[in-house]
Design an enzyme around this catalytic site. Structure first.
Site, PDB file in Angstrom:
ATOM      1  N   ASP A   1       2.348   7.913   1.928  1.00  0.00           N
ATOM      2  CA  ASP A   1       1.259   7.836   0.266  1.00  0.00           C
ATOM      3  C   ASP A   1       0.071   7.962   0.953  1.00  0.00           C
ATOM      4  OD1 ASP A   1       2.850   9.372  -2.083  1.00  0.00           O
ATOM      5  OD2 ASP A   1       4.225   6.946  -1.866  1.00  0.00           O
TER       6      ASP A   1
ATOM      7  N   ASN B   1       8.120   2.843   1.586  1.00  0.00           N
ATOM      8  CA  ASN B   1       8.071   2.317   0.873  1.00  0.00           C
ATOM      9  C   ASN B   1       8.627   2.880  -0.709  1.00  0.00           C
ATOM     10  OD1 ASN B   1       8.430  -0.426   2.669  1.00  0.00           O
ATOM     11  ND2 ASN B   1       6.324  -1.318   1.511  1.00  0.00           N
TER      12      ASN B   1
ATOM     13  N   ASP C   1      -2.687  10.035  -2.629  1.00  0.00           N
ATOM     14  CA  ASP C   1      -1.624   8.696  -3.040  1.00  0.00           C
ATOM     15  C   ASP C   1      -1.669   8.648  -4.951  1.00  0.00           C
ATOM     16  OD1 ASP C   1       0.063   6.385  -4.057  1.00  0.00           O
ATOM     17  OD2 ASP C   1      -1.517   5.249  -3.287  1.00  0.00           O
TER      18      ASP C   1
ATOM     19  N   CYS D   1      14.055  -4.468   5.074  1.00  0.00           N
ATOM     20  CA  CYS D   1      13.314  -3.090   5.320  1.00  0.00           C
ATOM     21  C   CYS D   1      11.800  -2.470   3.988  1.00  0.00           C
ATOM     22  CB  CYS D   1      14.268  -1.561   4.448  1.00  0.00           C
ATOM     23  SG  CYS D   1      14.871  -1.808   2.863  1.00  0.00           S
ATOM     24  N   ARG D   2      11.854  -3.098   3.317  1.00  0.00           N
ATOM     25  CA  ARG D   2      10.250  -2.593   3.266  1.00  0.00           C
ATOM     26  C   ARG D   2       8.679  -3.436   3.609  1.00  0.00           C
ATOM     27  NH1 ARG D   2       8.029  -1.822  -1.855  1.00  0.00           N
ATOM     28  NH2 ARG D   2       6.624  -3.307  -2.148  1.00  0.00           N
TER      29      ARG D   2
ATOM     30  N   ASP E   1       3.089   6.603   7.362  1.00  0.00           N
ATOM     31  CA  ASP E   1       3.066   6.225   6.305  1.00  0.00           C
ATOM     32  C   ASP E   1       3.324   7.412   5.473  1.00  0.00           C
ATOM     33  OD1 ASP E   1       3.421   4.206   3.944  1.00  0.00           O
ATOM     34  OD2 ASP E   1       1.184   4.740   3.432  1.00  0.00           O
TER      35      ASP E   1
ATOM     36  N   CYS F   1      14.772  -7.583   0.768  1.00  0.00           N
ATOM     37  CA  CYS F   1      14.918  -6.747   1.622  1.00  0.00           C
ATOM     38  C   CYS F   1      13.902  -7.178   3.450  1.00  0.00           C
ATOM     39  CB  CYS F   1      15.415  -5.201   1.370  1.00  0.00           C
ATOM     40  SG  CYS F   1      13.497  -4.641   1.452  1.00  0.00           S
TER      41      CYS F   1
ATOM     42  N   CYS G   1      12.604   2.593   1.895  1.00  0.00           N
ATOM     43  CA  CYS G   1      13.115   1.655   1.187  1.00  0.00           C
ATOM     44  C   CYS G   1      12.910   1.510  -0.523  1.00  0.00           C
ATOM     45  CB  CYS G   1      11.901   0.867   1.591  1.00  0.00           C
ATOM     46  SG  CYS G   1      11.845  -0.771   0.843  1.00  0.00           S
TER      47      CYS G   1
END
Length: 188
Positions: free
Chosen positions: A16, A57, A22, A101-102, A14, A99, A91
């Site tokens: 962030d 995302n 983040d 993909c998210r 991932d 969607c 995404c």
């Protein structure tokens, strides 16, 4: 998925809260700040011939808070500081877009593995929230959670494996214990 006896062919991250601190809806490359030991663990993976990738995302695009160009500029800065990454999956959709993909949907992870030419069982996904772990599970690969102060207690409780930090997560993924610090380990 539990630990494998073979090292993974890819470790996906991932963005962030996992690879970088983040900054919500960050469109400014100057605000990119790597997590402690990120450079070191990524360099170690690359030395071992293990592919690295980023799965992220970026709903700020759908919400009109960021442009794709701003996200790309931030990603270029991340790649300059921590890369090169073998794969990027982004995404741009919002939660209401439906969607595939998210995250927590598995689409980006499945696409990354397909593009890398590996089976999902040959990859590990490291993230900081429950949707990261749900995406890993839905894709059929091993997920390791590295909680931050924003990670909910229930997400930590529900995670299949939890590590104290990025170094410990990568060590756990590789079946090694980091010097001076043991990963939290398997929860299930």
């Amino acid at each position: 998925m539990g630990p494998s006896s073979n090292p993974p062919k890819a470790v996906l991250f991932d963005r962030d809260g996992t690879l970088i601190h983040d900054v919500p809806y960050n469109g400014d490359p100057g605000l990119v700040s790597p997590m402690p030991a990120a450079r070191k663990v990524l360099a170690g993976l690359r030395r071992q011939g293990i592919a690295t990738g980023v799965i992220t995302n970026q709903s700020g695009i759908a919400r009109g808070l960021l442009t794709r160009s701003q996200v790309d500029s931030v990603n270029l800065r991340i790649d300059a500081l921590l890369g090169p990454f073998d794969i990027w999956e982004i995404c741009p959709h919002g939660t209401e877009d439906g969607c595939g993909c998210r995250k927590p949907a598995p689409g980006m992870i499945l696409s990354a593995c397909r593009r890398l030419g590996i089976a999902t069982a040959d990859a590990v996904y490291i993230g900081d929230i429950g949707s990261d772990m749900e995406a890993a599970e839905a894709a059929g690969l091993r997920g390791i959670l590295v909680p931050t102060p924003l990670t909910r207690h229930q997400e930590v409780h529900d995670a299949p494996e939890v590590a104290t930090d990025l170094s410990a997560a990568v060590a756990l993924a590789l079946g090694q214990a980091p010097a001076g610090q043991a990963p939290v380990g398997s929860r299930r």
